[in-house]
Design a protein around this motif. Structure first.
Motif, PDB file in Angstrom:
ATOM      1  N   VAL A 248       0.830  -1.214   0.000  1.00  0.00           N
ATOM      2  CA  VAL A 248       0.000   0.000   0.000  1.00  0.00           C
ATOM      3  C   VAL A 248       0.867   1.268   0.000  1.00  0.00           C
ATOM      4  N   ARG A 249       2.194   1.079  -0.084  1.00  0.00           N
ATOM      5  CA  ARG A 249       3.079   2.242   0.046  1.00  0.00           C
ATOM      6  C   ARG A 249       2.820   3.290  -1.037  1.00  0.00           C
ATOM      7  N   GLU A 250       2.730   2.862  -2.272  1.00  0.00           N
ATOM      8  CA  GLU A 250       2.553   3.827  -3.361  1.00  0.00           C
ATOM      9  C   GLU A 250       1.248   4.589  -3.221  1.00  0.00           C
ATOM     10  N   GLU A 251       0.166   3.868  -2.890  1.00  0.00           N
ATOM     11  CA  GLU A 251      -1.130   4.528  -2.728  1.00  0.00           C
ATOM     12  C   GLU A 251      -1.079   5.515  -1.552  1.00  0.00           C
ATOM     13  N   TYR A 252      -0.439   5.086  -0.454  1.00  0.00           N
ATOM     14  CA  TYR A 252      -0.319   5.963   0.714  1.00  0.00           C
ATOM     15  C   TYR A 252       0.446   7.238   0.372  1.00  0.00           C
ATOM     16  N   GLN A 253       1.572   7.096  -0.314  1.00  0.00           N
ATOM     17  CA  GLN A 253       2.381   8.269  -0.659  1.00  0.00           C
ATOM     18  C   GLN A 253       1.619   9.222  -1.573  1.00  0.00           C
ATOM     19  N   THR A 254       0.799   8.664  -2.451  1.00  0.00           N
ATOM     20  CA  THR A 254      -0.019   9.509  -3.321  1.00  0.00           C
ATOM     21  C   THR A 254      -1.003  10.323  -2.500  1.00  0.00           C
ATOM     22  N   LEU A 255      -1.646   9.665  -1.524  1.00  0.00           N
ATOM     23  CA  LEU A 255      -2.603  10.360  -0.669  1.00  0.00           C
ATOM     24  C   LEU A 255      -1.912  11.423   0.179  1.00  0.00           C
ATOM     25  N   THR A 258      -0.946  14.337  -2.000  1.00  0.00           N
ATOM     26  CA  THR A 258      -2.140  15.078  -2.397  1.00  0.00           C
ATOM     27  C   THR A 258      -2.579  16.026  -1.284  1.00  0.00           C
TER      28      THR A 258
END
Length: 301
Positions: A248-255, A258
């Motif tokens: 989930v690292r990539e999704e977390y960093q995107t959030l 943002t």
């Protein structure tokens, strides 16, 4: 959308946290003094030509200068014609708010600073630098009027040590600021965007300038953990366990990014300044931006 958890009100059991901060204040004050000494380079910075009342310097008359500004007495003593320049008026007061919400106590590195300790050092360094320059400062949400000098700095230290700063949302009740004030908000900004926007708009409506110093722990930015990881909430009595946190690292960093970009946009939309600071960077990096943006002049001579 990045949705930070709301922070609960403090309980009497949290007095230990206040006492712990009070015990660490002496080294934090020393660290702040080192920061200030590194940037205290004599009277400069805010001093610039402008429409103030105080004399600044004589300048040789040029084609773009008004004849009404010519200093005839000074010109009579010299070969050329000179004008008298005045010093630009500056923001009369800097108001400081250092977030001490529960999330600010986080620090991922055992030997590294927490977000709260870094925010405290920067707050103290800013107040100390303003005090040396003879400029007024104060803590947002306190009853005392803004002032300057060693006594004012000592009062600010006492207030910081009590950990009784107002919450972000309650800052909208601060309405005794003049329209020449500058508001410096130091926080991890793990708050809902509408709440952050409301606070900014409140001070904009009062005619204040502003500076947002966004502090984050490197683990909050990078999410460097591997494998099965249990996350404990600092604001609530619950936890979250992930089997493979790297999934989930990539999704977390995107959030996260943002949310960070949205905060920066809130500042830019009202011509406020914004800076992002990781606690694994030197404190001098963040203070340099504060120092240069606020254009603090050196210690008064």
């Amino acid at each position: 959308m990045f949705k930070p958890r709301p922070v609960k009100a403090r309980t009497p059991d949290e007095r230990d946290s206040a006492e712990s901060l009070a015990q660490t204040l002496p080294p934090l004050i020393l660290a702040a003094e080192h920061l200030v000494n590194a940037f205290d380079m004599g009277v400069h910075g805010r001093r610039r030509v402008g429409t103030g009342e105080d004399f600044w310097q004589f300048k040789q008359y040029g084609p773009d200068d008004s004849t009404t500004s010519i200093d005839w007495r000074q010109s009579a003593k010299r070969e050329h014609v000179y004008i008298r320049q005045k010093e630009q008026e500056t923001a009369e007061t800097v108001w400081i708010w250092r977030d001490d919400a529960l999330t600010m106590a986080y620090g991922s590195a055992r030997e590294g600073p927490s977000k709260l300790s870094r925010a405290t050092v920067l707050s103290l360094a800013l107040a100390m630098s303003l005090s040396k320059s003879g400029e007024k400062f104060g803590l947002l949400g306190q009853d005392e009027k803004a002032s300057t000098g060693p006594a004012s700095f000592n009062r600010l230290v006492d207030r910081v040590g009590t950990m009784q700063n107002p919450s972000l949302h309650s800052l909208t009740s601060a309405n005794r600021l003049s329209n020449k004030s500058t508001v410096v908000l130091i926080s991890d900004f793990l708050h809902e965007l509408p709440d952050i926007s409301d606070v900014i708009r409140h001070f904009v409506n009062l005619g204040c300038n502003g500076y947002l110093l966004h502090i984050a722990d490197p683990a909050e930015v990078d999410l460097p953990f591997q494998g099965r990881t249990r996350f404990l909430s600092m604001a609530e009595e619950d936890s979250l366990t992930l089997g493979r946190v790297e999934a989930v690292r990539e999704e977390y960093q995107t959030l996260f990014n943002t949310h960070r970009t949205a905060i920066m946009s809130l500042a830019e939309n009202v011509s406020w300044d914004y800076a992002f600071h990781r606690t694994d960077e030197a404190a001098s990096v963040a203070f340099a931006k504060l120092y240069e943006t606020l254009n603090i002049r050196g210690a008064a001579k």
